[in-house]
Design a protein around this motif. Structure first.
Motif, short mmCIF file in Angstrom:
data_model
loop_
_atom_site.label_atom_id
_atom_site.label_comp_id
_atom_site.label_asym_id
_atom_site.label_seq_id
_atom_site.Cartn_x
_atom_site.Cartn_y
_atom_site.Cartn_z
N TRP A 17 0.84 -1.20 0.00
CA TRP A 17 0.00 0.00 0.00
C TRP A 17 0.87 1.25 0.00
O TRP A 17 2.05 1.22 0.40
N ALA A 18 0.29 2.36 -0.44
CA ALA A 18 0.98 3.65 -0.43
C ALA A 18 -0.05 4.76 -0.31
O ALA A 18 -1.20 4.61 -0.73
N GLN A 19 0.37 5.88 0.30
CA GLN A 19 -0.52 7.03 0.48
C GLN A 19 0.31 8.31 0.46
O GLN A 19 1.42 8.35 1.00
N ASP A 20 -0.24 9.34 -0.17
CA ASP A 20 0.47 10.63 -0.24
C ASP A 20 -0.53 11.76 -0.09
O ASP A 20 -1.67 11.67 -0.56
N ALA A 21 -0.11 12.81 0.60
CA ALA A 21 -0.92 14.02 0.76
C ALA A 21 -0.29 15.14 -0.06
O ALA A 21 0.92 15.40 0.06
N LEU A 22 -1.09 15.80 -0.89
CA LEU A 22 -0.60 16.84 -1.80
C LEU A 22 -1.31 18.16 -1.51
O LEU A 22 -2.54 18.21 -1.49
N ASP A 23 -0.55 19.21 -1.29
CA ASP A 23 -1.14 20.54 -1.10
C ASP A 23 -1.38 21.16 -2.46
O ASP A 23 -0.45 21.67 -3.12
N LEU A 24 -2.64 21.13 -2.91
CA LEU A 24 -2.97 21.71 -4.21
C LEU A 24 -2.96 23.23 -4.15
O LEU A 24 -2.51 23.90 -5.08
N LEU A 25 -3.50 23.76 -3.05
CA LEU A 25 -3.53 25.20 -2.79
C LEU A 25 -3.22 25.38 -1.31
O LEU A 25 -3.24 24.41 -0.54
N PRO A 26 -2.96 26.61 -0.85
CA PRO A 26 -2.63 26.80 0.56
C PRO A 26 -3.65 26.21 1.53
O PRO A 26 -3.30 25.77 2.61
#
Length: 251
Positions: free
Chosen positions: A73-82
């Motif tokens: 498994w894998a998971q990532d959090a991405l800040d698209l905007l502030p």
């Protein structure tokens, strides 16, 4: 005392192994991992002249089987905007059921069960927006699979009549879940309101009913079966207040 049975479960048990790796950068966390498990059912029942302390006699019932699951498994959090964060994740599983055996002297059962295997992918996604410092709105969706357990596949119980019937042909159940939540967090705690919907296909449900007996009549038995579709919809409200009055918390 008196005649009866001795049931031995020597060898029945489970093993699990999990490994996880996390990497933090710029406030976001990328995580990944691996999972492995094995479940073993080894149930042997013997006739005995004394059910309290008698020696094992003739084998009159047996349930054997194993299941094994491996997953990445894998998971990532991405800040698209502030104030907007997208979290994506996925899990891929390889499942196998094998060495299944069912035997009963009365009623007569003698089956070497077929080996089963399956591979499934479970994705998930969550979009979180913070319109203000104390507020968050989050939309989440996920798929999940549950494979039949070794007991559901292979556990046979008899006591003159059938008590539990194994089913080596059970399908894995598939859940699709969605939720939207509004949350406010401050120094004293939080309040969270969420709306959720979950649909499960091929749901694994335990049933009790009558079945036709060999030679006529019926027997009462419990069994697990796949139900085509279940649905759950609801609303949840959760409140946490710390120091509502001094040294008293409420949730």
């Amino acid at each position: 005392g008196g005649a009866g049975n001795v049931t031995r479960l020597d060898g029945t048990g489970w093993d699990t192994l999990d490994a996880k790796l996390a990497w933090s950068r710029a406030g976001n966390v990328l995580s990944a991992g691996a999972h492995w498990d094995r479940f073993v059912l080894a149930s042997n029942r013997y006739a005995t002249a004394d059910w309290i302390k008698g020696a094992d006699g003739v084998l009159n019932q047996q349930s054997l089987g194993k299941t094994r699951t491996a997953a990445l498994w894998a998971q990532d959090a991405l800040d698209l905007l502030p104030r907007l964060t997208l979290t994506l994740g996925g899990r891929y599983e390889w499942w196998r059921a094998y060495d299944g055996v069912n035997f009963s002297a009365s009623p007569i059962v003698s089956n070497i069960q077929p080996e089963r295997s399956a591979a499934r992918f479970s994705p998930k996604a969550s979009l979180a927006w913070k319109p203000a410092d104390k507020w968050k709105v989050q939309l989440s969706y996920g798929d999940a699979w549950r494979f039949p357990t070794v007991g559901e596949l292979y556990q046979l119980v008899t006591s003159g009549v059938l008590g539990a019937i194994p089913n080596p042909d059970l399908k894995p159940e598939h859940a699709r879940s969605a939720e939207i939540a509004i949350e406010r967090i401050d120094a004293k705690g939080s309040i969270r309101l969420s709306l959720f919907n979950e649909v499960v296909t091929d749901a694994l449900i335990s049933q009790t009913g009558t079945i036709a007996a060999v030679g006529g009549g019926t027997l009462t038995a419990s069994f697990v079966q796949n139900v085509d579709r279940t649905r759950a919809r609801g609303v949840e409200l959760a409140i946490v207040r710390n120091d509502l009055i001094p040294r008293v918390d409420l949730s």
